[in-house]
Write an enzyme that holds these catalytic residues in place. Sequence first.
Site, short mmCIF file in Angstrom:
data_model
loop_
_atom_site.label_atom_id
_atom_site.label_comp_id
_atom_site.label_asym_id
_atom_site.label_seq_id
_atom_site.Cartn_x
_atom_site.Cartn_y
_atom_site.Cartn_z
N LEU A 94 0.65 -1.71 0.17
CA LEU A 94 -0.10 0.27 0.01
C LEU A 94 0.80 1.04 0.40
CD1 LEU A 94 -3.22 -0.73 2.21
CD2 LEU A 94 -2.95 -1.29 -0.46
N HIS A 95 1.00 1.54 -1.31
CA HIS A 95 2.00 2.93 -1.65
C HIS A 95 1.22 3.98 -1.49
CE1 HIS A 95 1.95 0.82 -5.48
NE2 HIS A 95 2.72 2.52 -5.67
N ALA A 96 2.16 4.69 -2.27
CA ALA A 96 1.23 6.24 -2.40
C ALA A 96 -0.32 6.27 -3.50
CB ALA A 96 2.17 7.73 -2.18
N ALA A 100 -2.78 3.63 -1.89
CA ALA A 100 -3.52 3.79 -1.15
C ALA A 100 -4.37 4.88 -1.32
CB ALA A 100 -2.53 4.51 0.10
N GLU A 120 -1.24 -3.23 -11.44
CA GLU A 120 0.15 -2.88 -11.40
C GLU A 120 0.72 -3.67 -12.21
OE1 GLU A 120 2.04 -2.31 -7.10
OE2 GLU A 120 0.76 -0.11 -7.68
#
Lengths: 110, 592
Positions: free
Chosen positions: A37-39, A42, A110
Amino acid sequence: MQGEHHCPLPNLQPSGIKNDMKPAQTITLRIVNTLGLHARSAAQLAKVAGRAKGGVWIQKNGDRADATSLLDILTLACPQGTEITVSIDDEADLETLERMAELIRSGFGE
Amino acid sequence: MEDQESQEIILNGIGGSPGICIGKAYLVDKEGVDVVKKYIVRESFLSAEVGRFKTAVKKARESLRQIIDNTPEELRQHAQILETHMLLFKDKMLYDRTIEVIEKERVNAEWALKKVVSLVKPMFENMTNDYLKQRAEDITHVADRIMENLVGGDHVNIARIDKRVILVARDLSPAETSQIQLERIKGFVTNRGGRASHTSIIARTLEIPAVLGVGNATLKINNDDIIIVDGGAGTVVVNPTEQTLLATEERRGQYEIHKALMVRNSYLPAETKNGQRISVMGNIELPEEVVSLLDHGGDGIGLYRTEFQYLSRPDFPSENSLFENYKDVIDVMGHRPVTIRTLDINGDKAVNYIRDNQEPNPALGLRAIRYCLRKPDIFQTQLRAILRAAAYGNVRILLPLISGIEEVEQAFEQIDEAAETLEKQGVVYKRDIPVGVMIEVPSAAVTADILAEKADFFSIGTNDLIQYTLAIDRGNRHVAHLHQPLHPAILRLIKGTCDAAKANGIPTYMCGEMAAEPIFAPILLGLGVNELSMNPQTIPVVKNAIRSIDTTGIDGFMEEMMRLTTPNAIQDLLAHQFGSVVPRIGLSEQER
């Protein structure tokens, strides 16, 4: 917002809904995308959660974050493989819950 | 002595740029936004205060939206982080909490925002995950944008300072320094930084006195305090007594006379007593500096840093705007050489819009030639602009941060490709220009014999070469004193580079700070450096020094020196042999 930031905003609660402690619905999932959960991921969650009527939460090991806040989600620090629980306060937000779950399951494309 | 109403204090630091100035202190907060004032808001005005905050957020979002929309399609991935910023503006942890603080504590919006940011940022800074740690930067960016809109008209932003003041800051990043209207600044004082830091180089280029690495300047100095900055001695006097002020005025006068004398002789060629000639060139960053370079007797431009055009704008510059910039400089320089260094970004010069590639160790990261080879579209744009401008003058290309021959070969391929594109487009350009390699990575110095077969010239960048060879961060005041140009390792690397160049019939230039110290001139002449380049203001001093040197029999001196084992011993030998001919203004000004 009152007191600590994890409390739901009272004015966001539609009138007539009981604010009992038990969330209406929860789903437990594992973070599958490599970056966790990166920027960016998120942000996708916060965007979807932002459309909910009631509170939307993400829990990890007893820590709880407001799913409508990108920063709050990030403070949970969830790398790949983390198990998290998404919950909604209001049954009317079931669709939001399902869409968030779908995003997480699909690894945020992704 | 009787008590003054305020006590005179003397602070010691590192002299970053010579000269003396007296003026009012102007404190700049860490993030480049000015010190935020706190005041209490009356109950009846609270909702208006909240409204003011909301408007500021709205404006900040609108301006960021514009920046994103103006980002060219191929660079959209760089803009990704800005999309995240868009979301952060309204994030509950920032937005809602700031409103809550305004209402509960009845304070102004600026203070509330600052308070919330100072609570939220550590949550990220204290994380173990590097990626998340760096999100603290995003919060700073977003908060700064809101703050700018909050303080609005009456606020004096770092970019809009319109009084002659002395800037006092913890540190100034290159991006911040590039925003300052430097003609309005009398001097700099910073807590951090050393003699070779970016702020120091800029200050010297613009002849502004600077004292860096003071440690606690921002604590000891208040806004509007009268301070004296002595950039030669590395001291700052806070609340000076009348006697001190008078004595300072006198010293300032002497310094100006001395400087004027130097400048008067600057048109004479840099020729030693026994007739050895060397070119003395200038380093520039802004096209405007060309005038100063010529005024100080520069023989050409030995280093044209091209990052500024990338730092001072929200997106990447176009080929045409770069071309115009280069051509402006070339037109003024006429037949004199103009050495254009290709883009050296990331590292310590992070461009705002490519900040999303946060690296834990930028000095060893994806910067300079590595960045350009990774982003051929950005590199091609610059190379085409250079080759087009080259048709109008005497241009050289300089490739920064080369660490091995493959990078040189790839860069040459890129240059050829740029030329082919221009050829197809039928545009005026010139491909047949010298392409040199910057020697600033130890591996490049060690393999200079290999690089010399491909390169048309070498240019030794001593700042990075010393930093990488001795493992010294030049901006860190705890180790800045170990930044020793006379270290035997450095002298050997320079000698090896010069020897390899000579063997291959190419010239060696030097564009680092070492070239600017007159005391080093005998060594550099002895090693056979063909050209020195420095900040324009130092040209007269170095020329003067060279004219007073006699290099007859210097080979014996060089042999003796290369056998010495410590920087101190080398320094002593140098002072013994050549100390008398180097003007006193050279190494330390406190002797004056």
